[in-house]
Enzyme design. Structure first.
Site, PDB file in Angstrom:
ATOM      1  N   HIS A 287      50.029  79.070  53.796  1.00 13.09           N
ATOM      2  CA  HIS A 287      49.368  78.302  52.732  1.00 13.09           C
ATOM      3  C   HIS A 287      48.946  76.894  53.157  1.00 13.09           C
ATOM      4  O   HIS A 287      49.276  75.908  52.507  1.00 13.09           O
ATOM      5  CB  HIS A 287      50.276  78.224  51.499  1.00 13.09           C
ATOM      6  CG  HIS A 287      50.296  79.494  50.702  1.00 13.09           C
ATOM      7  ND1 HIS A 287      49.216  79.929  49.978  1.00 13.09           N
ATOM      8  CD2 HIS A 287      51.257  80.435  50.542  1.00 13.09           C
ATOM      9  CE1 HIS A 287      49.505  81.078  49.386  1.00 13.09           C
ATOM     10  NE2 HIS A 287      50.749  81.420  49.724  1.00 13.09           N
ATOM     11  N   ASP A 331      47.724  85.017  53.638  1.00 13.15           N
ATOM     12  CA  ASP A 331      47.854  83.800  52.830  1.00 13.15           C
ATOM     13  C   ASP A 331      47.875  82.559  53.712  1.00 13.15           C
ATOM     14  O   ASP A 331      48.859  81.821  53.790  1.00 13.15           O
ATOM     15  CB  ASP A 331      49.093  83.868  51.933  1.00 13.15           C
ATOM     16  CG  ASP A 331      48.845  84.686  50.674  1.00 13.15           C
ATOM     17  OD1 ASP A 331      47.859  85.448  50.653  1.00 13.15           O
ATOM     18  OD2 ASP A 331      49.629  84.568  49.717  1.00 13.15           O
ATOM     19  N   ASN A 363      46.688  88.283  49.558  1.00 10.11           N
ATOM     20  CA  ASN A 363      45.951  88.193  48.291  1.00 10.11           C
ATOM     21  C   ASN A 363      45.169  86.893  48.162  1.00 10.11           C
ATOM     22  O   ASN A 363      44.340  86.747  47.254  1.00 10.11           O
ATOM     23  CB  ASN A 363      46.911  88.345  47.097  1.00 10.11           C
ATOM     24  CG  ASN A 363      47.936  87.240  47.030  1.00 10.11           C
ATOM     25  OD1 ASN A 363      48.615  86.961  48.014  1.00 10.11           O
ATOM     26  ND2 ASN A 363      48.070  86.608  45.868  1.00 10.11           N
ATOM     27  N   HIS A 364      45.393  85.934  49.093  1.00 14.64           N
ATOM     28  CA  HIS A 364      44.633  84.685  49.066  1.00 14.64           C
ATOM     29  C   HIS A 364      43.519  84.665  50.113  1.00 14.64           C
ATOM     30  O   HIS A 364      42.993  83.601  50.423  1.00 14.64           O
ATOM     31  CB  HIS A 364      45.569  83.488  49.272  1.00 14.64           C
ATOM     32  CG  HIS A 364      46.329  83.122  48.038  1.00 14.64           C
ATOM     33  ND1 HIS A 364      45.886  82.185  47.121  1.00 14.64           N
ATOM     34  CD2 HIS A 364      47.497  83.595  47.554  1.00 14.64           C
ATOM     35  CE1 HIS A 364      46.759  82.077  46.140  1.00 14.64           C
ATOM     36  NE2 HIS A 364      47.751  82.922  46.370  1.00 14.64           N
ATOM     37  N   HIS A 487      54.319  87.281  50.778  1.00 13.35           N
ATOM     38  CA  HIS A 487      53.893  87.267  49.378  1.00 13.35           C
ATOM     39  C   HIS A 487      54.836  86.552  48.402  1.00 13.35           C
ATOM     40  O   HIS A 487      54.384  85.883  47.490  1.00 13.35           O
ATOM     41  CB  HIS A 487      53.652  88.702  48.909  1.00 13.35           C
ATOM     42  CG  HIS A 487      52.876  88.830  47.641  1.00 13.35           C
ATOM     43  ND1 HIS A 487      51.772  88.052  47.355  1.00 13.35           N
ATOM     44  CD2 HIS A 487      53.031  89.665  46.579  1.00 13.35           C
ATOM     45  CE1 HIS A 487      51.281  88.409  46.181  1.00 13.35           C
ATOM     46  NE2 HIS A 487      52.026  89.387  45.692  1.00 13.35           N
TER      47      HIS A 487
END
Length: 591
Positions: A287, A331, A363-364, A487
């Protein structure tokens, strides 16, 4: 005199001083032709020596002065100036003197007309006529300036026989940019290429190979060298000061990575990548926390340094060796201050060492998530809307969803979904045969639970958690023993769920999630509400796998250690922020 002298008085005094009685006697003795010549010479000398005449334009005063002109020339320097004529000029009510000077002009000397005010002492000089009227170029790109220059990256690129193209282009981070067509010599092989430089003054500007002509390996090395060492040093919000943060360069790099690395790999293996090396590192969600990535790579280097692994050329952090692979479980961006830099560094590693890097989708890795969770705003702020979200989405959509070490384990971002279970059970780990984009997208959201079957997830109406009984059956049908996934943020950095001899391990690598490198530093300007100071305090984790011995080690790093490792390696300092913390602490005590 206290009163102005009339023209009649000037004429009288001039005539009086011009011919004395003694001179008349000498002149009368000369022959006719000599008389005429002597009168002419004496008349000219008198004009130059007269104190009344030489008050106006006697000596040159413009030597070594300069004048700025627009365009590629930048500056006109006046040299070897001489008074053009002694008689002053009346221009718009001003008494002016004209001088003829030489100016350096793209390797030659060019004569130009210069004006100055007629007065005692130094005077400001300027071009008499518009530059174009005197043949001085005011275009953005006037002449070739790159011949003979060199550009050093993975080797020495020498530019020869350059010819300038007409017209300039506005490039993000460069300003007005000129292009020259040059013969480029690299490794002894001459080739035609485009060279770029900024428009403006100076005879030796910084010239570099145009990104679109620069080979991917050299371009990727430039990204590796800058991002490993320099990116974290920009600790006061000045992210755009990094030289590579130029939209045109980034877009060219993304296009090359997509076409030359990711597309061929996708065509060969689809959405699943096989892990073959005996040494494997598995890293979860990052992230945009570049300090975490650097911290992990430094730790890995220290732990595996005795195995004789080769380092990636140009990198101080990454092994690139047939017996070593890295698996990143998605991610890479959102909720972090350096999502752009982290993603570019991972893609540069992938370009330089494609077999050694497995970059999975999470999912990002979609624009649908980038708008609410910060990456879209980060990209817009850092590149002034010059890099499109679509360009990045075109790249990450080619990444696989699963990495598989046959007869051992699989890695993915989320987990098991009904669609994946239905089409990929019993494939012996050959998920390239069954995975599609639609099925892959169903795998980036699920989380495991310790019970049985599918249950409702708090993440959304269409998302389900998968039970360990389902995980056991799926792994067994594919001759696998374990599933690594990311996740979920977990306090310790990792969490294990088991069912008999089958294991599902969650690995979350963003230590101090939603925190910044410099604690209590300036909030990133694109979203001042997203980040906390410090972050959420969780540990980050990674997995070290030795497939030869079967040893699997879960390793966690605290936020403090991760920051310390990254800071020591890069030389980045947060002292300015620590001062602020100290002042706040002192103010609290005083209160």
């Amino acid at each position: 005199p206290s009163h102005p002298i009339s023209s009649d008085q000037i004429s009288f005094l001039h005539n009086r001083s011009e011919i004395s009685m003694a001179m008349l006697i000498v002149l009368m003795l000369l022959p006719g032709a000599n008389l005429v010549a002597a009168l002419r010479d004496h008349h000219a000398l008198a004009h130059q020596q007269s104190p009344f005449w030489c008050r106006k334009c006697c000596t040159a005063k413009c030597d070594s002065q300069t004048e700025e002109v627009k365009g590629d020339l930048g500056q006109v320097k006046f040299q070897d100036c001489q008074v053009t004529k002694n008689k002053p000029l009346e221009i718009q009510g001003e008494t002016m003197c004209e001088e003829t000077c030489q100016t350096p002009y793209f390797g030659k000397s060019k004569p130009i007309k210069v004006l100055r005010t007629s007065a005692h002492g130094p005077q400001q000089c300027f071009l008499r006529f518009f530059p174009w009227y005197q043949g001085i170029c005011e275009d953005d790109c006037c002449a070739a300036k790159c011949s003979g220059q060199s550009y050093s990256l993975t080797g020495n690129w020498t530019f020869q026989d350059c010819k300038v193209r007409k017209g300039a282009k506005d490039l993000h981070g460069y300003g007005r940019t000129c292009f020259e067509d040059c013969t480029v010599v690299h490794s002894g092989e001459p080739q035609n290429a485009t060279v770029m430089r900024r428009s403006g003054g100076g005879s030796s500007p910084q010239c570099e190979l145009y990104h679109r002509d620069l080979p991917l390996q050299e371009l990727a090395m430039d990204f590796v060298e800058q991002l490993e060492i320099s990116a974290l040093k920009l600790t006061r919000g000045n992210y755009g000061d990094l030289p590579l943060m130029k939209a045109d360069k980034v877009e060219s790099f993304l296009e090359k990575v997509k076409e030359k690395v990711l597309k061929p790999e996708f065509d060969q293996q689809g959405y699943s990548q096989e892990i073959k090396s005996k040494n494997v590192v598995i890293i979860g969600d990052l992230h945009g926390q570049l300090f975490n990535l650097i911290g992990y790579l430094l730790f890995i280097k220290s732990k595996l340094n005795d195995k004789g692994l080769s380092m990636l050329d140009g990198s101080s952090l990454l092994f690139c060796d047939p017996s070593m692979q890295y698996v990143f479980m998605g991610d890479y961006v959102d909720r972090g201050e350096r999502g752009v830099e982290l993603l570019l560094l991972l893609l540069a590693y992938k370009a330089r060492c494609p077999e050694g890097m497995a970059l999975l989708q999470g999912n990002h890795e979609t624009a649908e998530m980038w708008f609410p969770y910060g990456f879209a705003a980060e990209l817009k702020w850092k590149f002034d809307e010059k890099v499109r979200l679509g360009d990045i989405e075109d790249v990450v959509e080619l990444l696989p969803y699963v990495a598989v070490a046959p007869e051992n384990w699989m890695a993915m971002h989320g987990g098991l979904s009904p669609a994946l279970e239905r089409v990929c059970s019993g494939k012996g780990g050959r998920f390239s045969e069954c995975l599609t984009k639609d099925i892959g997208q169903t795998t980036v959201w699920p989380d495991p639970h310790t019970g049985e079957g599918y249950i409702k997830s708090q993440r959304g109406r269409k998302i389900q958690k998968f039970g360990m009984d389902l995980a056991e059956a799926f792994l067994k049908s594919n001759n696998l023993k374990a599933m690594f996934r990311g996740h979920e943020q977990v306090k310790a950095g990792y969490e294990m769920k088991t069912k008999g001899e089958y294991v599902v391990t969650t690995v979350f690598s963003a230590a101090d999630y939603v925190g910044m490198f410099c604690i209590d530093g300036q909030q990133p300007p694109w979203d001042k509400k997203m980040f906390s100071t410090p972050g959420q305090g969780n540990y980050g984790a990674m997995v070290l796998v030795d497939r030869k011995t079967g040893n699997v080690k879960l390793q966690k790093l605290s936020p403090r250690r991760s920051r310390a490792l990254a800071s020591k390696f890069t030389g980045a300092s947060c002292e300015w922020d620590f001062v602020r913390v100290g002042l706040r602490f002192a103010a609290g005590i005083a209160a």
